[in-house]
Scaffold this active site. Sequence first.
Site, PDB file in Angstrom:
ATOM      1  N   HIS A  17       4.501  -6.918  -2.634  1.00  0.00           N
ATOM      2  CA  HIS A  17       3.188  -7.045  -1.985  1.00  0.00           C
ATOM      3  C   HIS A  17       2.031  -6.892  -2.974  1.00  0.00           C
ATOM      4  O   HIS A  17       1.084  -7.660  -2.941  1.00  0.00           O
ATOM      5  CB  HIS A  17       3.074  -5.998  -0.883  1.00  0.00           C
ATOM      6  CG  HIS A  17       1.832  -6.112  -0.065  1.00  0.00           C
ATOM      7  ND1 HIS A  17       1.563  -7.212   0.724  1.00  0.00           N
ATOM      8  CD2 HIS A  17       0.766  -5.276   0.084  1.00  0.00           C
ATOM      9  CE1 HIS A  17       0.403  -7.042   1.336  1.00  0.00           C
ATOM     10  NE2 HIS A  17      -0.105  -5.880   0.957  1.00  0.00           N
TER      11      HIS A  17
ATOM     12  N   ASP B 282       7.695 -10.085  -1.015  1.00  0.00           N
ATOM     13  CA  ASP B 282       6.912  -9.245  -0.120  1.00  0.00           C
ATOM     14  C   ASP B 282       7.469  -9.364   1.303  1.00  0.00           C
ATOM     15  O   ASP B 282       7.373 -10.434   1.910  1.00  0.00           O
ATOM     16  CB  ASP B 282       5.455  -9.709  -0.160  1.00  0.00           C
ATOM     17  CG  ASP B 282       4.547  -8.937   0.775  1.00  0.00           C
ATOM     18  OD1 ASP B 282       5.024  -8.011   1.451  1.00  0.00           O
ATOM     19  OD2 ASP B 282       3.349  -9.271   0.826  1.00  0.00           O
TER      20      ASP B 282
ATOM     21  N   TRP C 287       5.315  -1.200   9.482  1.00  0.00           N
ATOM     22  CA  TRP C 287       4.358  -0.535   8.596  1.00  0.00           C
ATOM     23  C   TRP C 287       3.245   0.126   9.407  1.00  0.00           C
ATOM     24  O   TRP C 287       2.835   1.246   9.117  1.00  0.00           O
ATOM     25  CB  TRP C 287       3.792  -1.530   7.591  1.00  0.00           C
ATOM     26  CG  TRP C 287       2.488  -1.126   6.974  1.00  0.00           C
ATOM     27  CD1 TRP C 287       1.347  -1.864   6.910  1.00  0.00           C
ATOM     28  CD2 TRP C 287       2.172   0.112   6.302  1.00  0.00           C
ATOM     29  NE1 TRP C 287       0.344  -1.167   6.282  1.00  0.00           N
ATOM     30  CE2 TRP C 287       0.827   0.046   5.896  1.00  0.00           C
ATOM     31  CE3 TRP C 287       2.908   1.265   6.033  1.00  0.00           C
ATOM     32  CZ2 TRP C 287       0.200   1.085   5.226  1.00  0.00           C
ATOM     33  CZ3 TRP C 287       2.269   2.319   5.367  1.00  0.00           C
ATOM     34  CH2 TRP C 287       0.940   2.218   4.962  1.00  0.00           C
TER      35      TRP C 287
ATOM     36  N   ASP D 297      -4.168  -8.646   0.189  1.00  0.00           N
ATOM     37  CA  ASP D 297      -4.124  -7.653   1.250  1.00  0.00           C
ATOM     38  C   ASP D 297      -5.479  -7.635   1.977  1.00  0.00           C
ATOM     39  O   ASP D 297      -6.037  -8.691   2.280  1.00  0.00           O
ATOM     40  CB  ASP D 297      -3.754  -6.284   0.654  1.00  0.00           C
ATOM     41  CG  ASP D 297      -3.405  -5.244   1.688  1.00  0.00           C
ATOM     42  OD1 ASP D 297      -2.246  -5.186   2.125  1.00  0.00           O
ATOM     43  OD2 ASP D 297      -4.312  -4.466   2.061  1.00  0.00           O
ATOM     44  N   TRP D 298      -6.034  -6.460   2.234  1.00  0.00           N
ATOM     45  CA  TRP D 298      -7.326  -6.382   2.925  1.00  0.00           C
ATOM     46  C   TRP D 298      -8.457  -7.036   2.139  1.00  0.00           C
ATOM     47  O   TRP D 298      -9.469  -7.442   2.716  1.00  0.00           O
ATOM     48  CB  TRP D 298      -7.668  -4.918   3.219  1.00  0.00           C
ATOM     49  CG  TRP D 298      -7.356  -4.537   4.627  1.00  0.00           C
ATOM     50  CD1 TRP D 298      -6.190  -4.006   5.094  1.00  0.00           C
ATOM     51  CD2 TRP D 298      -8.206  -4.665   5.756  1.00  0.00           C
ATOM     52  NE1 TRP D 298      -6.265  -3.801   6.449  1.00  0.00           N
ATOM     53  CE2 TRP D 298      -7.494  -4.191   6.884  1.00  0.00           C
ATOM     54  CE3 TRP D 298      -9.508  -5.136   5.934  1.00  0.00           C
ATOM     55  CZ2 TRP D 298      -8.042  -4.175   8.167  1.00  0.00           C
ATOM     56  CZ3 TRP D 298     -10.049  -5.115   7.217  1.00  0.00           C
ATOM     57  CH2 TRP D 298      -9.318  -4.639   8.315  1.00  0.00           C
TER      58      TRP D 298
END
Length: 305
Positions: free
Chosen positions: A286, A257, A168, A128-129
């Site tokens: 995810h 995901d 999202w 992710d980030w």
Amino acid sequence: MSTGTTASGITFKRTPDASFDVVKGFDYEPKYVDIDGLRMAYYDEGKGESGHTVLLMHGEPTWSYLYKDMIPPLLEAGHRVVAPDLIGFGRSDKPTERSSYTYELHVKWVKMFLEHMKLLNLTVFCQDWGGLITLRIAGDEPDRYERIVVSNTGLPVGTSPGPAFEKWQQTSQTTPVLDCGKLVASTAVNRKLEESDVAAFNAPFPDNDESYLAGARIFPMLVPISPDHPSVPKNIAAWKGLAAREKPLLSLWGMGDPLLGPAEPVLRSKVPGAKDQPHQTFSGGHFMQFEHGPELAKAINDWLK
């Protein structure tokens, strides 16, 4: 101190330690470092008898608790494990204004953390980030990481990953209550989160108070998926560094995901160091760390042997 203002004028709040009393099964002592006047939390476990240090980089809206099932087997293998909480998340300070968060600031803050820690021979796991920041740094500084493990992440350069992400983004801005624990639970494909897990992911944000949630709210809008995003030129430059990277890159990807499952081949195909590596795909969603934590740790341990 529960609130404060940095020298650069960033107002922040600090989650009370008591909020984390609900956390179970994550009994690691937090450590802290000053980053631009903000307190950044991190966990540093193991002595690294194996010769390897594994850096665990979380994303939004989670914190290092996400790695609760991965840290024990990594430590058992003799690795040193370092897991920071990004500014705005976990036990780190939380700027209260959404305008205090930018992609470039987070890259800068993580670089400052790495400089402070003087980490060497580094293997980084990013999702992710955590990947948006890690891959950018890896492209900018080829020698920063010896090995990279990627999981459901990317380095966007002005194009959208698709309708699921755009939905999202909209949800993150319009939902009246951003319940981070339930958000993580809703993305899990193969695991039902316990109530204690949901509580742990909500712990950094007492009572879902929006003044603590500014980072979690704005992060989806900071992803450079439009051509005019100010970070696009720097990410394009970072991709040139990644495209020349011969150091090993391993993909451990969750194909369930809806946001990033289809992006699994991108890094493998574009980074030379990914060639002939033992990549694996899983059926998880995810937040792979919470669905396949032990398997991910085993894959890393086997790889580092």
